[in-house]
Design a protein around this motif. Sequence first.
Motif, mmCIF file in Angstrom:
data_model
loop_
_atom_site.group_PDB
_atom_site.id
_atom_site.type_symbol
_atom_site.label_atom_id
_atom_site.label_comp_id
_atom_site.label_asym_id
_atom_site.label_seq_id
_atom_site.Cartn_x
_atom_site.Cartn_y
_atom_site.Cartn_z
ATOM 1 N N MET B 70 43.138 54.760 36.458
ATOM 2 C CA MET B 70 43.376 53.533 35.693
ATOM 3 C C MET B 70 44.150 53.824 34.417
ATOM 4 N N ALA B 71 43.809 54.908 33.744
ATOM 5 C CA ALA B 71 44.497 55.247 32.493
ATOM 6 C C ALA B 71 45.985 55.469 32.747
ATOM 7 N N THR B 72 46.330 56.123 33.863
ATOM 8 C CA THR B 72 47.757 56.356 34.148
ATOM 9 C C THR B 72 48.464 55.029 34.401
ATOM 10 N N GLU B 73 47.783 54.115 35.079
ATOM 11 C CA GLU B 73 48.390 52.800 35.350
ATOM 12 C C GLU B 73 48.656 52.039 34.055
ATOM 13 N N LEU B 74 47.710 52.180 33.116
ATOM 14 C CA LEU B 74 47.822 51.423 31.861
ATOM 15 C C LEU B 74 48.961 51.918 30.973
ATOM 16 N N ILE B 75 49.381 53.166 31.153
ATOM 17 C CA ILE B 75 50.439 53.673 30.260
ATOM 18 C C ILE B 75 51.794 53.847 30.951
ATOM 19 N N LYS B 76 51.810 53.792 32.245
ATOM 20 C CA LYS B 76 53.062 54.030 32.962
ATOM 21 C C LYS B 76 54.078 52.941 32.637
ATOM 22 N N GLY B 77 55.281 53.368 32.235
ATOM 23 C CA GLY B 77 56.346 52.435 31.889
ATOM 24 C C GLY B 77 56.234 51.865 30.484
ATOM 25 N N LYS B 78 55.204 52.314 29.752
ATOM 26 C CA LYS B 78 54.975 51.778 28.394
ATOM 27 C C LYS B 78 55.593 52.715 27.355
ATOM 28 N N PRO B 79 55.918 52.177 26.171
ATOM 29 C CA PRO B 79 56.391 53.048 25.101
ATOM 30 C C PRO B 79 55.264 53.990 24.650
ATOM 31 N N VAL B 80 55.672 55.166 24.176
ATOM 32 C CA VAL B 80 54.704 56.148 23.693
ATOM 33 C C VAL B 80 53.801 55.545 22.616
ATOM 34 N N SER B 81 54.416 54.742 21.740
ATOM 35 C CA SER B 81 53.639 54.158 20.633
ATOM 36 C C SER B 81 52.495 53.297 21.168
ATOM 37 N N GLU B 82 52.724 52.658 22.293
ATOM 38 C CA GLU B 82 51.677 51.816 22.880
ATOM 39 C C GLU B 82 50.608 52.671 23.552
ATOM 40 N N ALA B 83 51.048 53.735 24.233
ATOM 41 C CA ALA B 83 50.111 54.643 24.900
ATOM 42 C C ALA B 83 49.171 55.287 23.890
ATOM 43 N N MET B 84 49.674 55.536 22.683
ATOM 44 C CA MET B 84 48.841 56.143 21.643
ATOM 45 C C MET B 84 47.652 55.248 21.289
ATOM 46 N N LYS B 85 47.806 53.967 21.549
ATOM 47 C CA LYS B 85 46.746 53.011 21.174
ATOM 48 C C LYS B 85 45.741 52.777 22.296
ATOM 49 N N LEU B 86 45.950 53.453 23.408
ATOM 50 C CA LEU B 86 45.013 53.268 24.527
ATOM 51 C C LEU B 86 43.597 53.694 24.112
ATOM 52 N N THR B 87 42.624 52.850 24.422
ATOM 53 C CA THR B 87 41.237 53.196 24.076
ATOM 54 C C THR B 87 40.413 53.370 25.350
ATOM 55 N N ASN B 88 39.317 54.070 25.216
ATOM 56 C CA ASN B 88 38.438 54.253 26.375
ATOM 57 C C ASN B 88 37.866 52.905 26.805
ATOM 58 N N ALA B 89 37.635 52.022 25.830
ATOM 59 C CA ALA B 89 37.080 50.697 26.149
ATOM 60 C C ALA B 89 38.037 49.924 27.047
ATOM 61 N N ALA B 90 39.357 50.084 26.767
ATOM 62 C CA ALA B 90 40.365 49.371 27.580
ATOM 63 C C ALA B 90 40.344 49.907 29.008
ATOM 64 N N VAL B 91 40.163 51.217 29.146
ATOM 65 C CA VAL B 91 40.118 51.824 30.479
ATOM 66 C C VAL B 91 38.886 51.304 31.233
ATOM 67 N N ALA B 92 37.751 51.320 30.547
ATOM 68 C CA ALA B 92 36.505 50.875 31.177
ATOM 69 C C ALA B 92 36.589 49.392 31.552
ATOM 70 N N GLU B 93 37.176 48.610 30.651
ATOM 71 C CA GLU B 93 37.274 47.172 30.891
ATOM 72 C C GLU B 93 38.176 46.885 32.097
ATOM 73 N N ALA B 94 39.287 47.616 32.168
ATOM 74 C CA ALA B 94 40.209 47.431 33.287
ATOM 75 C C ALA B 94 39.557 47.792 34.618
ATOM 76 N N LEU B 95 38.515 48.616 34.543
ATOM 77 C CA LEU B 95 37.789 49.001 35.761
ATOM 78 C C LEU B 95 36.604 48.072 36.036
ATOM 79 N N ASP B 96 36.551 46.962 35.305
ATOM 80 C CA ASP B 96 35.417 46.021 35.393
ATOM 81 C C ASP B 96 34.113 46.695 35.011
#
Lengths: 394, 133
Positions: B70-96
């Motif tokens: 899921m984490a790879t999906e959330l950052i693929k094609g995104k700017p580095v600056s956006e990937a830096m802001k990825l949080t564990n909560a976002a990963v968990a939430e995206a996984l329901d």
Amino acid sequence: MIYADNAATTAMSEAAIARMTEVMKQTYGNPSSLYSIGQEAKEVLEQARADIASVIGANPGEIIFTSGGSEADNQAITSAARFGLRKGKKHIISSAFEHHAVLHTLNRLKEEGFEITLLDVHEDGLIRPEEVEAAIREDTCLVTIMYANNEIGTIQPIRKIGEICKSKGVTFHTDAVQAMAHIPVNVDEDNIGMLSASAHKFHGPKGVGFLYVRKGVPVYNLIEGGAQERGRRAGTENVAGIAAMAEALKEAVTDISEKMASVAAKRDKLIQGLSEIPHSAINGDASHRLPGNVNFCFEGIEGESLLLLLDDKGIQASSGSACTSGSLDPSHVLLAIGRVHDVAHGSLRLSISEDTSNEDVETIISSVGEVVEYLRSFSPIWRDLMAGKKQFIL
Amino acid sequence: MALYSEKVMEHFRNPRNVGVIEDADGVGEVGNAKCGDIMKMYLKINDDEIIEDVKFETFGCGSAIASSSMATELIKGKPVSEAMKLTNAAVAEALDGLPDYKMHCSVLAEEAIKSALDDYYSKNGESANKSGE
């Protein structure tokens, strides 16, 4: 579906289900009531007691019905400790790879001032009787060693340990939850003072078990409230469950040698097949082993993933991985036999029964091989091992 | 009741972006075998600082594999600056959601990506933490 987790629990046998429903329907009386349907229930209860006693070479009066193996373990250990305390004896000997029903009870006694010696179980998963003998002191009130281990299935030298305890005058308890009905158990030949067993491990119902207590060994009740079980375990007896337990036990020990040989042959086929997976190893001695138990470690993979993918293929098994227990540490049993954390996380326990077919065995071998190979294909540990950046352990 | 959400199981069974990038611009590895989880992330970052490609390798339980995916999906094609802001909560939430005792898997996924970005920045003479501010 291939159910290969019989060490966790078993499917009830048809005979046990039939007996249980029969008793529930027809003999619902309270065994403590004096009128006829109460006394009929009492008869069912006492017949079950006699049947169970006869299987293990005991007298009926030496069997106490409990809610299962954990209660029996708690009662046996707590009784020996309380009686020991009265004589100023506060030392207990056990082993590092006991079931938590034993280890946690011992931890509580330790907090209460008892001294606990946990013997090493060696790499082969076997306790050395001479080490039991050497550990016994003047103030030892109990030796408690499991008959066969629940994870790796190793069968302990119970008879020798029993002899040593008898000659030293120390009470000997054994948690026989995994062994009962799978290998012959005789409390006299094995010099056992107390023994715990649980019905659902041998195709009986859950929530019922028994504690054998040799005549003359003092026992206290954990549950107060009535004169059932001669005042040693209060509460209206689980008559239907007890009757079904006796039925399941009688059935399991009929032609036990043939059954053991048949299951062990499948076990050995599994062991041989899984050994062909590179960088794998069996956990525990291969010969002093329960007929149905297979336990392996596979380097470079983690056990929970393995279980989930096997479940997708219709195979139910178990693992000593930390992830399956909700803690950070892998199985205390695998650590006790010297497996390092890295490898212990990648363990698989298969516990088969008479219901497991030769075809099932073949399916298990090929499925485990496929899943291990798949998980290794994207494991960074496996990559490092293959690249020589890390040394193989197995 | 299932151990994991359907989403977790779907990502576990069909993990996205599995593998290695041989000429990665940033590589990060977190966790350790002792605890039973290791994640390794490979990033391919273009001149516009867009994450063109991402691959992972994971040794771990079902939720560790699903979190990596899921984490790879959330950052693929995104700017580095956006990937830096990825949080564990976002990963968990995206996984329901993840079971409480499995939340550390999503933390590892976040750390693995940040570690790979740190590697990218250190190769390019800048600290990832500074850039994230």
